[in-house]
Design a protein around this motif. Structure first.
Motif, mmCIF file in Angstrom:
data_model
loop_
_atom_site.group_PDB
_atom_site.id
_atom_site.type_symbol
_atom_site.label_atom_id
_atom_site.label_comp_id
_atom_site.label_asym_id
_atom_site.label_seq_id
_atom_site.Cartn_x
_atom_site.Cartn_y
_atom_site.Cartn_z
ATOM 1 N N VAL A 158 0.839 -1.201 0.000
ATOM 2 C CA VAL A 158 0.000 0.000 0.000
ATOM 3 C C VAL A 158 0.873 1.250 0.000
ATOM 4 C CG1 VAL A 158 -1.618 1.361 1.392
ATOM 5 C CG2 VAL A 158 -2.015 -1.079 1.057
ATOM 6 N N LEU A 159 1.894 1.266 0.841
ATOM 7 C CA LEU A 159 2.761 2.444 0.907
ATOM 8 C C LEU A 159 3.485 2.662 -0.423
ATOM 9 C CD1 LEU A 159 3.863 4.798 2.507
ATOM 10 C CD2 LEU A 159 5.613 3.280 3.437
ATOM 11 N N ARG A 160 3.957 1.603 -1.058
ATOM 12 C CA ARG A 160 4.623 1.748 -2.365
ATOM 13 C C ARG A 160 3.659 2.349 -3.390
ATOM 14 N NH1 ARG A 160 9.520 -0.620 -3.612
ATOM 15 N NH2 ARG A 160 8.889 -0.659 -5.786
ATOM 16 N N ARG A 161 2.406 1.891 -3.372
ATOM 17 C CA ARG A 161 1.414 2.452 -4.300
ATOM 18 C C ARG A 161 1.154 3.925 -3.987
ATOM 19 N NH1 ARG A 161 -1.232 -2.397 -3.320
ATOM 20 N NH2 ARG A 161 -2.889 -1.385 -2.156
ATOM 21 N N GLN A 162 1.050 4.257 -2.714
ATOM 22 C CA GLN A 162 0.821 5.644 -2.330
ATOM 23 C C GLN A 162 1.982 6.537 -2.765
ATOM 24 O OE1 GLN A 162 0.330 5.010 1.902
ATOM 25 N NE2 GLN A 162 -1.849 5.450 1.777
ATOM 26 N N LEU A 163 3.204 6.077 -2.512
ATOM 27 C CA LEU A 163 4.384 6.846 -2.901
ATOM 28 C C LEU A 163 4.442 7.032 -4.414
ATOM 29 C CD1 LEU A 163 6.969 5.210 -0.489
ATOM 30 C CD2 LEU A 163 6.178 7.591 -0.393
ATOM 31 N N GLY A 164 4.135 5.982 -5.155
ATOM 32 C CA GLY A 164 4.122 6.087 -6.607
ATOM 33 C C GLY A 164 3.072 7.055 -7.108
ATOM 34 N N LYS A 165 1.910 7.025 -6.500
ATOM 35 C CA LYS A 165 0.818 7.925 -6.893
ATOM 36 C C LYS A 165 1.159 9.382 -6.564
ATOM 37 C CE LYS A 165 -3.648 8.512 -7.911
ATOM 38 N NZ LYS A 165 -4.211 8.279 -9.203
ATOM 39 N N ARG A 166 1.769 9.588 -5.402
ATOM 40 C CA ARG A 166 2.047 10.955 -4.940
ATOM 41 C C ARG A 166 3.275 11.578 -5.605
ATOM 42 N NH1 ARG A 166 0.690 13.869 -0.046
ATOM 43 N NH2 ARG A 166 1.400 15.964 -0.503
ATOM 44 N N PHE A 167 4.346 10.764 -5.753
ATOM 45 C CA PHE A 167 5.619 11.325 -6.196
ATOM 46 C C PHE A 167 6.119 10.772 -7.527
ATOM 47 C CE2 PHE A 167 5.726 11.500 -1.485
ATOM 48 C CZ PHE A 167 5.704 12.876 -1.348
ATOM 49 N N LEU A 192 6.199 1.538 8.762
ATOM 50 C CA LEU A 192 5.327 1.631 7.590
ATOM 51 C C LEU A 192 4.077 2.444 7.903
ATOM 52 C CD1 LEU A 192 5.687 -2.031 6.315
ATOM 53 C CD2 LEU A 192 6.658 0.011 5.248
ATOM 54 N N ASP A 193 3.504 2.231 9.075
ATOM 55 C CA ASP A 193 2.319 3.000 9.482
ATOM 56 C C ASP A 193 2.646 4.485 9.606
ATOM 57 O OD1 ASP A 193 0.739 0.733 9.531
ATOM 58 O OD2 ASP A 193 0.850 0.490 11.706
ATOM 59 N N LEU A 194 3.779 4.794 10.212
ATOM 60 C CA LEU A 194 4.197 6.193 10.364
ATOM 61 C C LEU A 194 4.375 6.854 9.006
ATOM 62 C CD1 LEU A 194 5.202 8.581 12.111
ATOM 63 C CD2 LEU A 194 7.495 7.552 11.965
ATOM 64 N N TRP A 195 5.070 6.185 8.100
ATOM 65 C CA TRP A 195 5.299 6.746 6.772
ATOM 66 C C TRP A 195 3.995 6.900 5.999
ATOM 67 C CZ3 TRP A 195 9.800 2.836 5.873
ATOM 68 C CH2 TRP A 195 10.911 3.230 6.632
ATOM 69 N N ALA A 196 3.082 5.953 6.176
ATOM 70 C CA ALA A 196 1.786 6.042 5.493
ATOM 71 C C ALA A 196 0.991 7.248 5.990
ATOM 72 C CB ALA A 196 0.995 4.756 5.698
ATOM 73 N N GLU A 197 1.131 7.591 7.252
ATOM 74 C CA GLU A 197 0.474 8.788 7.777
ATOM 75 C C GLU A 197 1.159 10.048 7.269
ATOM 76 O OE1 GLU A 197 0.182 8.696 12.030
ATOM 77 O OE2 GLU A 197 -0.854 6.776 12.019
ATOM 78 N N ARG A 198 2.475 10.039 7.259
ATOM 79 C CA ARG A 198 3.222 11.219 6.820
ATOM 80 C C ARG A 198 2.969 11.574 5.362
ATOM 81 N NH1 ARG A 198 9.257 10.334 9.303
ATOM 82 N NH2 ARG A 198 8.758 10.807 11.460
ATOM 83 N N ILE A 199 2.684 10.600 4.552
ATOM 84 C CA ILE A 199 2.497 10.874 3.129
ATOM 85 C C ILE A 199 1.314 11.820 2.896
ATOM 86 C CG2 ILE A 199 0.977 8.958 2.495
ATOM 87 C CD1 ILE A 199 2.765 8.582 0.023
ATOM 88 N N LEU A 200 0.399 11.866 3.832
ATOM 89 C CA LEU A 200 -0.770 12.728 3.692
ATOM 90 C C LEU A 200 -0.403 14.207 3.692
ATOM 91 C CD1 LEU A 200 -3.166 10.809 6.083
ATOM 92 C CD2 LEU A 200 -3.148 10.751 3.579
ATOM 93 N N ASP A 201 0.639 14.574 4.433
ATOM 94 C CA ASP A 201 1.047 15.977 4.534
ATOM 95 C C ASP A 201 2.375 16.282 3.851
ATOM 96 O OD1 ASP A 201 -1.192 16.617 6.189
ATOM 97 O OD2 ASP A 201 -0.140 15.724 7.884
ATOM 98 N N ALA A 202 3.059 15.268 3.375
ATOM 99 C CA ALA A 202 4.410 15.446 2.834
ATOM 100 C C ALA A 202 4.391 16.198 1.507
ATOM 101 C CB ALA A 202 5.076 14.087 2.648
ATOM 102 N N HIS A 203 5.361 17.095 1.379
ATOM 103 C CA HIS A 203 5.544 17.808 0.112
ATOM 104 C C HIS A 203 6.627 17.126 -0.735
ATOM 105 C CE1 HIS A 203 2.915 21.063 1.268
ATOM 106 N NE2 HIS A 203 3.519 21.099 2.436
ATOM 107 N N THR A 204 7.512 16.400 -0.063
ATOM 108 C CA THR A 204 8.598 15.699 -0.754
ATOM 109 C C THR A 204 8.730 14.290 -0.194
ATOM 110 O OG1 THR A 204 10.313 16.339 0.830
ATOM 111 C CG2 THR A 204 9.884 17.867 -0.994
ATOM 112 N N LEU A 205 9.438 13.462 -0.926
ATOM 113 C CA LEU A 205 9.718 12.112 -0.460
ATOM 114 C C LEU A 205 10.511 12.143 0.845
ATOM 115 C CD1 LEU A 205 9.449 9.101 -1.200
ATOM 116 C CD2 LEU A 205 11.642 9.308 -2.372
ATOM 117 N N GLU A 206 11.413 13.090 0.962
ATOM 118 C CA GLU A 206 12.208 13.221 2.179
ATOM 119 C C GLU A 206 11.340 13.518 3.396
ATOM 120 O OE1 GLU A 206 12.991 14.820 -0.767
ATOM 121 O OE2 GLU A 206 14.530 13.336 -1.258
ATOM 122 N N ASP A 207 10.236 14.259 3.189
ATOM 123 C CA ASP A 207 9.315 14.524 4.302
ATOM 124 C C ASP A 207 8.718 13.234 4.853
ATOM 125 O OD1 ASP A 207 9.699 17.257 4.013
ATOM 126 O OD2 ASP A 207 7.853 17.563 2.864
#
Length: 84
Positions: A35-44, A65-80
């Motif tokens: 799920v996180l890989r799909r989210q990252l691909g969709k977002r970035f 993984l849970d933390l990163w999945a939450e962070r993706i909601l507000d992240a502007h960059t992959l580093e975020d």
């Protein structure tokens, strides 16, 4: 049934239960990973993850993984997403 036979039977049952639990937990982590890989691909973008980041994802705990999945909601960059 002798005491030794009963103890062996209980040990086998306990081993089976532990194996099932481990398999379930591993499956949950793999599901979160996917799920996180799909989210990252969709977002970035699909090809955003370099080898280092792919390895970091592969070795991550369920909590990470849970933390990163939450962070993706507000992240502007992959580093975020992956900041310490």
């Amino acid at each position: 049934m002798t005491l030794a036979e009963r103890l062996r039977k209980e040990a086998r049952m306990e081993g089976k239960l532990e194996g099932k639990l481990e398999g379930k937990l591993e499956g949950e982590v793999l599901g979160r990973h996917a799920v996180l890989r799909r989210q990252l691909g969709k977002r970035f973008g699909k090809d955003i993850l370099d080898i280092r980041m792919q390895e970091r994802l592969r070795c991550a705990t369920a909590e990470q993984l849970d933390l990163w999945a939450e962070r993706i909601l507000d992240a502007h960059t992959l580093e975020d997403v992956f900041r310490e």
